[in-house]
Design an enzyme around this catalytic site. Structure first.
Site, PDB file in Angstrom:
ATOM      1  CE1 TYR A   1       4.073 -33.830  68.983  1.00 40.37           C
ATOM      2  CE2 TYR A   1       6.333 -33.095  68.664  1.00 40.37           C
ATOM      3  CZ  TYR A   1       5.361 -33.651  69.472  1.00 40.37           C
ATOM      4  OH  TYR A   1       5.664 -34.029  70.754  1.00 40.37           O
ATOM      5  CG  HIS A   2      -0.067 -31.969  63.249  1.00 38.76           C
ATOM      6  ND1 HIS A   2       0.116 -32.145  64.592  1.00 38.76           N
ATOM      7  CD2 HIS A   2      -0.615 -30.748  63.101  1.00 38.76           C
ATOM      8  CE1 HIS A   2      -0.317 -31.088  65.238  1.00 38.76           C
ATOM      9  NE2 HIS A   2      -0.759 -30.223  64.355  1.00 38.76           N
ATOM     10  N   GLY A   3       2.100 -31.723  59.899  1.00 36.40           N
ATOM     11  CA  GLY A   3       2.344 -30.545  59.086  1.00 36.40           C
ATOM     12  C   GLY A   3       3.802 -30.213  58.839  1.00 36.40           C
TER      13      GLY A   3
END
Length: 187
Positions: free
Chosen positions: A98-100
């Site tokens: 997922y993002h980050g």
């Protein structure tokens, strides 16, 4: 490319169609650019061009994947923004980030393995940091915002700062079902 699109369709409930995913997924664009840059990286004369290509991809997608990293099949980055994958990272098949997420190093030593090795069928939640030359086993779930600095055995769940390792309450549970049953994976 077809496998990457299939992976995105299977893992993203917001995906409206194959065309939608192909045109609008910055995670897929970053992966496809990485795959070209990685091939270039294999030829010493093309390494500088591979780095330039990866830098352009980072500027366009918000995803930084070093062309020296090794990434398996059906890899998917949902949302993408802020993902960092270091030069010596190794990522297995059917992995979702997922993002980050950061797959980062903890050493400044040159010419050594500094980044994690991630097994097959692993999901790493938003904002998680997986740092150093560590092994993440097959089927591992890493919760959002977790910080992982030690090996995680296959089939485990890791959450928190520093990550605490435990095993799913339901043996053989589908990884995506576990995400909904165990809220700590989202936090």
């Amino acid at each position: 490319m077809r496998e990457d699109i299939d992976a995105a369709i299977a893992r993203d409930p917001a995906a409206a169609s194959r065309a939608d995913v192909a045109v609008n997924s910055p995670g897929l664009h970053a992966i496809w650019t990485y795959r070209v840059a990685h091939r270039m990286w294999q030829k010493p004369a093309l390494k500088p061009a591979a780095r330039v290509l990866s830098t352009v991809a980072r500027a366009v997608t918000g995803v930084e994947i070093h062309p020296g990293a090794t990434i398996g099949r059906r890899f998917f980055i949902d949302h993408g923004m802020g993902v960092v994958i270091g030069e010596t990272a190794v990522v297995g098949d059917d992995v979702m980030l997922y993002h980050g997420v950061t797959l980062g190093g903890r050493s400044l030593a040159r010419g050594t393995k500094r980044h994690p090795t991630v097994g097959d069928d692993v999901t790493i939640g938003a904002g998680a940091r997986v740092l150093g030359d560590i092994e993440i086993g097959d089927g591992v779930q890493i919760g959002a915002n977790s910080v992982v600095v030690k090996d995680i055995p296959a089939g485990a769940v890791a959450t928190g700062i520093p990550a605490t390792v435990r095993f799913p309450a339901v043996k053989g549970e589908d990884a995506y079902d576990a995400l909904y049953r165990d809220p700590a994976l989202f936090i």
